[in-house]
Design a protein around this motif. Sequence first.
Motif, PDB file in Angstrom:
ATOM      1  N   ALA A 119       0.757 -17.855  85.404  1.00 53.62           N
ATOM      2  CA  ALA A 119       1.604 -16.583  85.287  1.00 53.62           C
ATOM      3  C   ALA A 119       1.514 -15.643  86.504  1.00 53.62           C
ATOM      4  O   ALA A 119       0.557 -15.051  86.892  1.00 53.62           O
ATOM      5  CB  ALA A 119       1.173 -15.550  84.237  1.00 53.62           C
ATOM      6  N   ARG A 120       2.679 -15.316  87.134  1.00 50.70           N
ATOM      7  CA  ARG A 120       2.990 -14.566  88.304  1.00 50.70           C
ATOM      8  C   ARG A 120       4.140 -13.577  88.167  1.00 50.70           C
ATOM      9  O   ARG A 120       5.088 -14.056  87.532  1.00 50.70           O
ATOM     10  CB  ARG A 120       3.168 -15.348  89.437  1.00 50.70           C
ATOM     11  CG  ARG A 120       1.920 -16.169  90.054  1.00 50.70           C
ATOM     12  CD  ARG A 120       2.195 -16.832  91.116  1.00 50.70           C
ATOM     13  NE  ARG A 120       3.088 -18.101  90.875  1.00 50.70           N
ATOM     14  CZ  ARG A 120       3.240 -19.236  91.694  1.00 50.70           C
ATOM     15  NH1 ARG A 120       2.983 -19.117  92.721  1.00 50.70           N
ATOM     16  NH2 ARG A 120       4.256 -19.957  91.284  1.00 50.70           N
ATOM     17  N   GLU A 135      -1.329  -5.455  78.359  1.00 50.39           N
ATOM     18  CA  GLU A 135      -2.264  -6.270  78.878  1.00 50.39           C
ATOM     19  C   GLU A 135      -3.769  -6.465  78.265  1.00 50.39           C
ATOM     20  O   GLU A 135      -4.206  -7.544  77.782  1.00 50.39           O
ATOM     21  CB  GLU A 135      -2.536  -6.104  80.359  1.00 50.39           C
ATOM     22  CG  GLU A 135      -1.517  -6.529  81.176  1.00 50.39           C
ATOM     23  CD  GLU A 135      -2.050  -6.700  82.665  1.00 50.39           C
ATOM     24  OE1 GLU A 135      -3.191  -7.092  82.842  1.00 50.39           O
ATOM     25  OE2 GLU A 135      -1.272  -6.633  83.817  1.00 50.39           O
ATOM     26  N   PRO A 175      -0.929 -10.585  90.120  1.00 48.76           N
ATOM     27  CA  PRO A 175      -0.776 -11.312  88.769  1.00 48.76           C
ATOM     28  C   PRO A 175      -1.555 -10.814  87.517  1.00 48.76           C
ATOM     29  O   PRO A 175      -2.475 -10.080  87.836  1.00 48.76           O
ATOM     30  CB  PRO A 175      -1.441 -12.859  89.112  1.00 48.76           C
ATOM     31  CG  PRO A 175      -1.463 -12.883  90.439  1.00 48.76           C
ATOM     32  CD  PRO A 175      -1.607 -11.607  90.905  1.00 48.76           C
ATOM     33  N   GLY A 178       1.391 -19.199  80.505  1.00 47.27           N
ATOM     34  CA  GLY A 178       2.500 -19.064  81.710  1.00 47.27           C
ATOM     35  C   GLY A 178       3.429 -20.337  81.585  1.00 47.27           C
ATOM     36  O   GLY A 178       2.907 -21.256  81.923  1.00 47.27           O
ATOM     37  N   ASN A 238      -5.151 -14.849  87.843  1.00 46.19           N
ATOM     38  CA  ASN A 238      -4.985 -14.685  86.240  1.00 46.19           C
ATOM     39  C   ASN A 238      -6.273 -15.052  85.851  1.00 46.19           C
ATOM     40  O   ASN A 238      -6.610 -14.481  84.283  1.00 46.19           O
ATOM     41  CB  ASN A 238      -4.084 -15.928  85.616  1.00 46.19           C
ATOM     42  CG  ASN A 238      -2.638 -15.870  85.831  1.00 46.19           C
ATOM     43  OD1 ASN A 238      -1.923 -16.894  86.033  1.00 46.19           O
ATOM     44  ND2 ASN A 238      -2.112 -14.582  86.011  1.00 46.19           N
ATOM     45  N   THR A 274      -3.768 -21.715  84.071  1.00 42.88           N
ATOM     46  CA  THR A 274      -2.885 -20.531  84.209  1.00 42.88           C
ATOM     47  C   THR A 274      -1.798 -20.353  85.163  1.00 42.88           C
ATOM     48  O   THR A 274      -2.034 -20.984  86.316  1.00 42.88           O
ATOM     49  CB  THR A 274      -3.991 -19.070  84.272  1.00 42.88           C
ATOM     50  OG1 THR A 274      -4.569 -19.364  85.477  1.00 42.88           O
ATOM     51  CG2 THR A 274      -5.044 -19.273  83.258  1.00 42.88           C
ATOM     52  N   ARG A 332      -4.989  -9.809  76.373  1.00 46.19           N
ATOM     53  CA  ARG A 332      -6.436 -10.491  76.617  1.00 46.19           C
ATOM     54  C   ARG A 332      -7.327 -10.551  75.355  1.00 46.19           C
ATOM     55  O   ARG A 332      -7.947 -11.427  75.213  1.00 46.19           O
ATOM     56  CB  ARG A 332      -7.078  -9.750  77.785  1.00 46.19           C
ATOM     57  CG  ARG A 332      -6.186  -9.901  79.207  1.00 46.19           C
ATOM     58  CD  ARG A 332      -7.359  -9.391  80.318  1.00 46.19           C
ATOM     59  NE  ARG A 332      -7.687  -7.762  80.150  1.00 46.19           N
ATOM     60  CZ  ARG A 332      -6.829  -7.013  80.620  1.00 46.19           C
ATOM     61  NH1 ARG A 332      -5.901  -7.343  81.321  1.00 46.19           N
ATOM     62  NH2 ARG A 332      -7.391  -5.878  80.592  1.00 46.19           N
ATOM     63  N   LEU A 347      -5.203 -12.692  82.661  1.00 49.72           N
ATOM     64  CA  LEU A 347      -5.127 -13.629  81.324  1.00 49.72           C
ATOM     65  C   LEU A 347      -6.400 -13.920  80.794  1.00 49.72           C
ATOM     66  O   LEU A 347      -6.835 -14.158  79.363  1.00 49.72           O
ATOM     67  CB  LEU A 347      -4.430 -14.578  81.362  1.00 49.72           C
ATOM     68  CG  LEU A 347      -2.771 -14.316  81.625  1.00 49.72           C
ATOM     69  CD1 LEU A 347      -1.914 -15.350  81.865  1.00 49.72           C
ATOM     70  CD2 LEU A 347      -2.182 -13.185  80.755  1.00 49.72           C
ATOM     71  N   ASP A 401      -6.704 -22.136  87.822  1.00 51.57           N
ATOM     72  CA  ASP A 401      -5.804 -20.676  88.240  1.00 51.57           C
ATOM     73  C   ASP A 401      -4.727 -20.931  89.266  1.00 51.57           C
ATOM     74  O   ASP A 401      -4.959 -20.906  90.342  1.00 51.57           O
ATOM     75  CB  ASP A 401      -6.754 -19.642  88.369  1.00 51.57           C
ATOM     76  CG  ASP A 401      -6.094 -18.197  88.376  1.00 51.57           C
ATOM     77  OD1 ASP A 401      -4.688 -18.276  88.356  1.00 51.57           O
ATOM     78  OD2 ASP A 401      -6.594 -17.183  88.846  1.00 51.57           O
TER      79      ASP A 401
END
Length: 367
Positions: A255-256, A234, A262, A171, A291, A253, A238, A265, A282
């Motif tokens: 990412a939002r 996704e 979220p 992210g 994540n 991580t 992954r 990941l 996270d």
Amino acid sequence: MRAELTVAVLRETAPGERRVALVPEGVRALTDAGARVLVENAAGELAHHPDSSYTEAGAEVVPRETALAQAGILLVLHCPLPTGLRKGQVLIGLLAGADLPALAERGVTAIGLEGLPRKLSRAQSMDALSSQDNVAGYKAVLVAAQVYPRYLPMLITAAGTAPPARVLVLGVGVAGLQAIGTARRLGAVVTAYDIRPETAEEVRSLGASFLELATAIAGSGQGGYARALTAEEEQAQRHELDAHIARHDIVITTARVPGRKPPLLVTEQAVKAMVSGSVVVDLAAGPLGGNVELSEPGVTRVTENGVTVIGAEGLAATVPSAASAAYSRNLLALLRHLLHEGEPRIDLTDEIQAGVVRTHDGRETGA
């Protein structure tokens, strides 16, 4: 700004919260412009701003009841319960999770900084999410370094050479970029990944490597955020990330997707493949999830294979002085935009106000 304008700063009551909405420097800016500023007792104490620093800056330190009763504008980080708020007051803060119907019913104008159109250049000085993410990204690296059992930089000593830590940042928003820069400054070898291809150049400009996946996904969304991926996208992401994660010592991580759960990941299987002593932080951990499959907000756990997983909710609050100073500047910039001849003027045709005003004139605005 007319002298009758009264602005109050409330003490935060959320568990673990140490920030304050306005620092003494901000008080001086308001009082110099002619406003009366009230600060609730001990509002800035946990951010290392004692009551005396506010009185020296020109504020009046008062009980909460006085601040609520006399202020026209209330400055907060987190929305207080509607109890004590009254019709005509303007409440400004981060309002995610606030009881908007109750605020509307009381006639409160609620302004939430999380709705700011962040891509507008004139709004960037008001961007509290970015300022707090910047602090959180910095602290995430320090949290990881504190529990990581080896060195982050390469060290050459008479006893031999210690290799640098391999850090992976997932992210590349504001928090991710700050995490990359901080980890690089501490001497780690850093790789980063984001579904937005345009972030690759930003990553490389900080001296890090950009992780190119074979299953490339273009995930740019509105407002500079990544878009939500489909379930199939996704899963493909992954699956490929799992192998890369296992080769890193520290994974951070960030990412939002605003208002949504979220993206996942880092799977449990990926954590199981990491070597003992590895650390996963996270930053996306929160009420909607995170994540990392094994993370829980505010919880640090060590897996059976010796990997530390940290659900790093609210990291900005752990750097309260710096975070409060940045947030205070954001609020002052927004106030300058809202105030006309010393009074707040709500104009929902204005692009900034249309994004941040959540309740007004007894109704929710749909911002």
